[in-house]
Design a protein around this motif. Structure first.
Motif, PDB file in Angstrom:
ATOM      1  N   UNK A 191       2.585   2.652   6.850  1.00  0.00           N
ATOM      2  CA  UNK A 191       1.265   2.736   5.929  1.00  0.00           C
ATOM      3  C   UNK A 191       0.374   1.707   6.670  1.00  0.00           C
ATOM      4  N   UNK A 192       0.847   1.006   7.705  1.00  0.00           N
ATOM      5  CA  UNK A 192      -0.005  -0.172   7.971  1.00  0.00           C
ATOM      6  C   UNK A 192      -0.445   0.059   9.512  1.00  0.00           C
ATOM      7  N   UNK A 193      -1.598  -0.237   9.987  1.00  0.00           N
ATOM      8  CA  UNK A 193      -1.970  -0.454  11.420  1.00  0.00           C
ATOM      9  C   UNK A 193      -2.371  -1.877  11.499  1.00  0.00           C
ATOM     10  N   UNK A 194      -1.633  -2.403  12.790  1.00  0.00           N
ATOM     11  CA  UNK A 194      -1.670  -3.741  12.490  1.00  0.00           C
ATOM     12  C   UNK A 194      -2.461  -4.243  14.328  1.00  0.00           C
ATOM     13  N   UNK A 195      -3.386  -5.044  14.081  1.00  0.00           N
ATOM     14  CA  UNK A 195      -4.035  -5.375  15.262  1.00  0.00           C
ATOM     15  C   UNK A 195      -3.768  -6.814  15.297  1.00  0.00           C
TER      16      UNK A 195
ATOM     17  N   UNK B 137      -3.757 -14.238  15.344  1.00  0.00           N
ATOM     18  CA  UNK B 137      -4.770 -13.804  14.082  1.00  0.00           C
ATOM     19  C   UNK B 137      -4.065 -12.248  13.992  1.00  0.00           C
ATOM     20  N   UNK B 138      -4.243 -11.761  12.707  1.00  0.00           N
ATOM     21  CA  UNK B 138      -3.947 -10.294  12.502  1.00  0.00           C
ATOM     22  C   UNK B 138      -4.703  -9.665  11.699  1.00  0.00           C
ATOM     23  N   UNK B 139      -5.253  -8.552  11.981  1.00  0.00           N
ATOM     24  CA  UNK B 139      -5.811  -7.639  11.016  1.00  0.00           C
ATOM     25  C   UNK B 139      -5.163  -6.233  10.681  1.00  0.00           C
ATOM     26  N   UNK B 140      -4.785  -5.922   9.608  1.00  0.00           N
ATOM     27  CA  UNK B 140      -4.117  -4.746   8.968  1.00  0.00           C
ATOM     28  C   UNK B 140      -4.828  -3.879   8.087  1.00  0.00           C
ATOM     29  N   UNK B 141      -4.894  -2.933   8.732  1.00  0.00           N
ATOM     30  CA  UNK B 141      -5.500  -1.566   7.805  1.00  0.00           C
ATOM     31  C   UNK B 141      -4.519  -0.801   7.457  1.00  0.00           C
ATOM     32  N   UNK B 142      -4.732  -0.604   5.881  1.00  0.00           N
ATOM     33  CA  UNK B 142      -3.663   0.143   5.259  1.00  0.00           C
ATOM     34  C   UNK B 142      -3.963   1.589   5.405  1.00  0.00           C
ATOM     35  N   UNK B 143      -3.039   2.530   4.793  1.00  0.00           N
ATOM     36  CA  UNK B 143      -3.377   3.989   4.684  1.00  0.00           C
ATOM     37  C   UNK B 143      -4.391   4.211   3.762  1.00  0.00           C
ATOM     38  N   UNK B 144      -4.624   3.501   2.732  1.00  0.00           N
ATOM     39  CA  UNK B 144      -5.662   3.570   1.845  1.00  0.00           C
ATOM     40  C   UNK B 144      -7.310   3.232   2.318  1.00  0.00           C
ATOM     41  N   UNK B 145      -7.177   2.657   3.706  1.00  0.00           N
ATOM     42  CA  UNK B 145      -8.423   2.298   4.175  1.00  0.00           C
ATOM     43  C   UNK B 145      -8.957   1.013   3.811  1.00  0.00           C
ATOM     44  N   UNK B 146      -8.115  -0.151   3.502  1.00  0.00           N
ATOM     45  CA  UNK B 146      -8.374  -1.379   3.209  1.00  0.00           C
ATOM     46  C   UNK B 146      -8.254  -2.075   4.527  1.00  0.00           C
ATOM     47  N   UNK B 147      -9.009  -3.241   4.743  1.00  0.00           N
ATOM     48  CA  UNK B 147      -8.859  -4.063   6.462  1.00  0.00           C
ATOM     49  C   UNK B 147      -8.497  -5.395   5.745  1.00  0.00           C
ATOM     50  N   UNK B 148      -7.495  -6.101   5.797  1.00  0.00           N
ATOM     51  CA  UNK B 148      -7.073  -7.646   5.505  1.00  0.00           C
ATOM     52  C   UNK B 148      -6.978  -8.369   6.777  1.00  0.00           C
ATOM     53  N   UNK B 149      -7.745  -9.010   7.038  1.00  0.00           N
ATOM     54  CA  UNK B 149      -7.746  -9.994   8.186  1.00  0.00           C
ATOM     55  C   UNK B 149      -7.036 -11.370   7.709  1.00  0.00           C
ATOM     56  N   UNK B 150      -6.050 -11.908   8.729  1.00  0.00           N
ATOM     57  CA  UNK B 150      -5.262 -13.186   8.492  1.00  0.00           C
ATOM     58  C   UNK B 150      -5.672 -13.913   9.631  1.00  0.00           C
ATOM     59  N   UNK B 151      -6.044 -15.249   9.353  1.00  0.00           N
ATOM     60  CA  UNK B 151      -6.303 -16.108  10.547  1.00  0.00           C
ATOM     61  C   UNK B 151      -6.083 -17.404  10.103  1.00  0.00           C
ATOM     62  N   UNK B 152      -4.903 -18.217  10.368  1.00  0.00           N
ATOM     63  CA  UNK B 152      -4.677 -19.582  10.077  1.00  0.00           C
ATOM     64  C   UNK B 152      -3.871 -20.024  11.334  1.00  0.00           C
ATOM     65  N   UNK B 153      -3.835 -21.294  11.235  1.00  0.00           N
ATOM     66  CA  UNK B 153      -3.367 -22.129  12.356  1.00  0.00           C
ATOM     67  C   UNK B 153      -4.271 -21.762  13.420  1.00  0.00           C
TER      68      UNK B 153
ATOM     69  N   UNK C 197       0.866  -1.132   0.087  1.00  0.00           N
ATOM     70  CA  UNK C 197       0.064   0.158   0.039  1.00  0.00           C
ATOM     71  C   UNK C 197       0.914   1.347  -0.152  1.00  0.00           C
ATOM     72  N   UNK C 198       0.311   1.957  -0.671  1.00  0.00           N
ATOM     73  CA  UNK C 198       1.221   3.428  -0.721  1.00  0.00           C
ATOM     74  C   UNK C 198       2.412   3.072  -1.478  1.00  0.00           C
ATOM     75  N   UNK C 199       4.051   3.331  -0.797  1.00  0.00           N
ATOM     76  CA  UNK C 199       4.914   2.883  -1.465  1.00  0.00           C
ATOM     77  C   UNK C 199       5.606   1.828  -0.477  1.00  0.00           C
ATOM     78  N   UNK C 200       4.822   1.034   0.318  1.00  0.00           N
ATOM     79  CA  UNK C 200       5.415   0.075   1.240  1.00  0.00           C
ATOM     80  C   UNK C 200       4.854  -1.122   1.068  1.00  0.00           C
ATOM     81  N   UNK C 201       5.679  -2.085   1.778  1.00  0.00           N
ATOM     82  CA  UNK C 201       5.214  -3.541   1.611  1.00  0.00           C
ATOM     83  C   UNK C 201       5.354  -4.160   3.119  1.00  0.00           C
ATOM     84  N   UNK C 202       4.370  -4.725   3.576  1.00  0.00           N
ATOM     85  CA  UNK C 202       4.436  -5.502   4.904  1.00  0.00           C
ATOM     86  C   UNK C 202       4.353  -6.995   4.490  1.00  0.00           C
ATOM     87  N   UNK C 203       5.286  -7.694   4.871  1.00  0.00           N
ATOM     88  CA  UNK C 203       5.359  -9.343   4.778  1.00  0.00           C
ATOM     89  C   UNK C 203       4.746  -9.796   5.806  1.00  0.00           C
ATOM     90  N   UNK C 204       3.749 -11.057   5.747  1.00  0.00           N
ATOM     91  CA  UNK C 204       3.358 -11.453   6.768  1.00  0.00           C
ATOM     92  C   UNK C 204       3.800 -13.050   6.657  1.00  0.00           C
TER      93      UNK C 204
END
Ligand code: ZN
Ligand code: ZN
Length: 266
Positions: free
Chosen positions: A109-113, A126-142, A20-27
């Motif tokens: 650019x990332x808010x990580x819960x 489990x994590x939820x990442x909200x980007x500076x562009x307003x998108x929320x991505x939820x990640x839950x495995x294991x 998002x924007x000019x940044x990348x977050x690896x999970x």
């Protein structure tokens, strides 16, 4: 634009990226650093823009390449304190930033819960990442079972990466010893296709545009079976987005997450 990359997922390794924007977050970095670099090139992901590496828990299929990758990219590891305690001896030069459990941290650019999950590791999240562009991505495995905290964390996501580990009948007839079957199906194990379908039907809302099924078992699941169990549940819940199924041996993406919501709201 917020863009999602599935570098690979399964019991042999898991790695995802959000740009998002000019940044990348690896999970997670569950492949060797060399393999993650190779897959990033395949999907056109520029690793020089990575600002951090989030780790969900310490198991090898999520952390194999983490130390090398954090070092070569010069980025911090963001994880739960209990996970860091396990990992620290393996990555003495890495810089650690704690995730706030049941809270959030801003990282570029990332808010990580993060919230705790039920899995046989030190402090898995489990994590939820909200980007500076307003998108929320939820990640839950294991996760052995979805808890109230996980449901709350994943609500109102625009994209969900959710475990669909095994077909319950195939697990019972897999030839795994009973103790292994119980571990996989138990509360500290992995989410079945049926459990994923149930959870997803609760999480569908008009803003959910992308679902990625993740961490499929090579022995007790297939892309077709996972899709066949989950898709009808999504349709019944009026899901109007796209369903992707992640693969172990090849990356998916880029998956764009639609218009910049922050700009639309302003
Ligand atoms: Zn695990
Ligand atoms: Zn795993």
């Amino acid at each position: 634009m917020t863009t999602l990359y599935v570098l690979g997922s399964g019991s042999g390794g898991n790695a995802f990226a959000i740009a998002a924007v000019d940044q990348v977050l690896l999970v997670d970095a569950g492949f060797s650093a060399r393999e993650i670099t190779r897959r990033a090139v395949q999907v056109g992901l520029d690793l020089s823009r990575v600002s951090g590496l989030v780790l969900t828990h310490e198991h090898g299929d999520h952390t194999t390449g983490a130390a090398r990758l954090a070092e070569t990219l010069g980025v911090p590891i963001l994880t739960a304190p209990g996970t860091w305690d396990r990992l620290r001896p393996r990555m003495p030069t890495a810089r650690f930033l704690p995730l706030a459990i049941m809270g959030g941290v801003q990282h570029g650019a990332f808010h990580i819960e993060a919230c705790p999950i039920s899995h046989d590791a030190a402090e898995p999240v489990a994590i939820s990442i909200r980007t500076a562009l307003g998108h929320r991505i939820g990640i839950a495995y294991d996760l052995g079972r979805p808890t109230t905290a996980v449901r709350f964390l994943l609500r109102e996501s625009h994209a969900l990466i959710l475990e669909a580990n095994h077909d319950e009948v195939r697990l019972r007839t897999s030839g795994y010893p009973p103790a292994v079957q119980q571990r996989i199906a138990g509360s500290g194990g992995h989410l079945s296709n049926r459990a994923a379908a149930e959870l997803l039907s609760e999480l569908v809302h008009p803003g959910l545009a992308t679902v990625v099924l993740a961490h499929l078992s090579a022995r007790c699941n297939s892309v077709e079976e996972a899709r066949a169990e989950v898709w009808p549940a999504l349709v019944a819940a009026d899901f109007a987005g796209q369903l992707h199924v992640s693969l172990q041996d090849r990356p998916l993406g880029p998956i764009p997450l639609g218009p910049d919501l922050a700009r639309l709201e302003n």
